[in-house]
Design a protein around this motif. Structure first.
Motif, mmCIF file in Angstrom:
data_model
loop_
_atom_site.group_PDB
_atom_site.id
_atom_site.type_symbol
_atom_site.label_atom_id
_atom_site.label_comp_id
_atom_site.label_asym_id
_atom_site.label_seq_id
_atom_site.Cartn_x
_atom_site.Cartn_y
_atom_site.Cartn_z
ATOM 1 N N LYS A 1 16.204 46.051 16.772
ATOM 2 C CA LYS A 1 15.054 46.463 17.429
ATOM 3 C C LYS A 1 15.426 45.838 18.833
ATOM 4 O O LYS A 1 16.314 44.821 19.202
ATOM 5 C CB LYS A 1 13.859 45.538 16.954
ATOM 6 C CG LYS A 1 13.323 45.769 15.615
ATOM 7 C CD LYS A 1 11.957 45.025 15.315
ATOM 8 C CE LYS A 1 11.769 45.342 13.621
ATOM 9 N NZ LYS A 1 10.535 44.361 13.294
ATOM 10 N N GLY B 1 10.368 48.631 20.114
ATOM 11 C CA GLY B 1 10.428 49.121 18.857
ATOM 12 C C GLY B 1 11.929 49.268 18.208
ATOM 13 O O GLY B 1 12.653 48.547 18.610
ATOM 14 N N THR B 2 12.199 49.991 16.934
ATOM 15 C CA THR B 2 13.194 50.033 16.453
ATOM 16 C C THR B 2 14.317 50.871 17.257
ATOM 17 O O THR B 2 13.812 51.817 18.015
ATOM 18 C CB THR B 2 13.005 50.726 14.895
ATOM 19 O OG1 THR B 2 12.925 51.798 14.959
ATOM 20 C CG2 THR B 2 12.054 49.724 14.410
ATOM 21 N N ASP C 1 15.581 40.219 11.838
ATOM 22 C CA ASP C 1 15.686 41.028 12.864
ATOM 23 C C ASP C 1 16.668 40.510 13.804
ATOM 24 O O ASP C 1 17.319 39.306 14.002
ATOM 25 C CB ASP C 1 14.547 40.941 13.857
ATOM 26 C CG ASP C 1 13.489 42.005 13.200
ATOM 27 O OD1 ASP C 1 13.680 42.798 12.382
ATOM 28 O OD2 ASP C 1 12.208 41.742 13.734
ATOM 29 N N PHE D 1 17.261 41.092 17.544
ATOM 30 C CA PHE D 1 16.412 41.812 18.628
ATOM 31 C C PHE D 1 16.737 41.717 19.897
ATOM 32 O O PHE D 1 17.283 40.505 20.437
ATOM 33 C CB PHE D 1 15.037 41.272 18.665
ATOM 34 C CG PHE D 1 13.810 41.940 19.139
ATOM 35 C CD1 PHE D 1 13.791 42.136 20.647
ATOM 36 C CD2 PHE D 1 12.720 42.258 18.422
ATOM 37 C CE1 PHE D 1 12.636 42.642 21.125
ATOM 38 C CE2 PHE D 1 11.577 42.881 19.193
ATOM 39 C CZ PHE D 1 11.850 43.371 20.447
#
Length: 239
Positions: free
Chosen positions: A204, A217-218, A31, A33
């Motif tokens: 994300k 969330g994504t 990820d 993020f």
């Protein structure tokens, strides 16, 4: 695999001021993020708790399966942290500082030389490594901080506004490195105000307002056919 897991994290200042309230999010292997919010929303407070430089009142934070409060050294071994204003040892040269960090993480000579040489070349500061850090510009200090953070090949890279002070080429190199880390199973968790960068870079995101997560969330789930800027303004206004 969860690299960072924050569960019901709460930080209280004084008697009743909640800087962060029941924050939960998960960053998985691979990820990138993005952690987004206005100034004072709780981004830096959360980041400092994640990297173990600030305690907290409730909840748990785990890095690579280790509790940051109960197993701080295990967490620090696999984590790198780049604050928004790196505080370096300015009486050292760049190479002395990088070797100092490598010693702290017990990185062998071959690995450290390979990584230092590679990243210094990519950030175009090889010739400056022999100079005192006190002579560096803010951007050069930021580059040294990034190289130092990468020297132990961390599983989790945590950054607070990492692109501030970097020139366009250095920003591009950092983005490349973030993608490379994640392709190799690591994860990146960073705060930013630059929404178009986050939109292009992250898979994300979480949006925090007044210490609470209001969207998580994504990228596809949260923005659909809109821009991240449009979604951010809508969500913040509605809340």
């Amino acid at each position: 695999m969860d690299v960072l897991k924050i569960t019901n994290y709460t930080k209280v200042y004084g008697k009743d001021k909640k800087a962060c309230d029941n924050v939960s999010l998960t960053v998985e292997s691979g990820d990138i993020f993005g952690f987004i919010g206005h100034n004072g929303a709780g981004k830096s407070t959360t980041i400092r708790a994640v990297v173990g430089v600030m305690d907290f009142n409730e909840g748990t934070i785990e890095i690579d399966g280790h509790d940051v409060m109960k197993q701080p050294m295990e967490c620090k071994k696999v984590t790198a942290y780049i604050p928004d204003n790196p505080d370096l040892y300015e009486n050292l040269t760049g190479i002395q500082y990088l070797n100092f960090v490598a010693d702290a993480f017990e990185i062998g000579r071959e690995d450290r030389e390979k990584r230092i040489n590679e990243y210094a070349e990519r950030f175009e500061i090889t010739d400056a490594l022999k100079n005192l850090i006190s002579s560096y510009s803010h951007g050069m200090k930021q580059k040294i901080a990034i190289i130092a953070a990468l020297i132990h090949a961390p599983k989790l890279m945590v950054m607070d506004e990492p692109f501030v002070g970097l020139d366009p080429k250095a920003s591009f190199v950092l983005k490349e490195i973030m993608h490379e880390m994640c392709a190799n199973g690591s994860a990146v968790f960073f705060s930013t105000h630059v929404l178009d960068v986050a939109e292009r870079l992250c898979n994300k995101i979480a949006i925090i307002k007044k210490g609470q997560i209001i969207a998580n969330g994504t990228m596809e789930e949260l923005i659909g056919d809109k821009s991240l800027e449009e979604v951010f303004m809508e969500v913040v206004k509605n809340e």
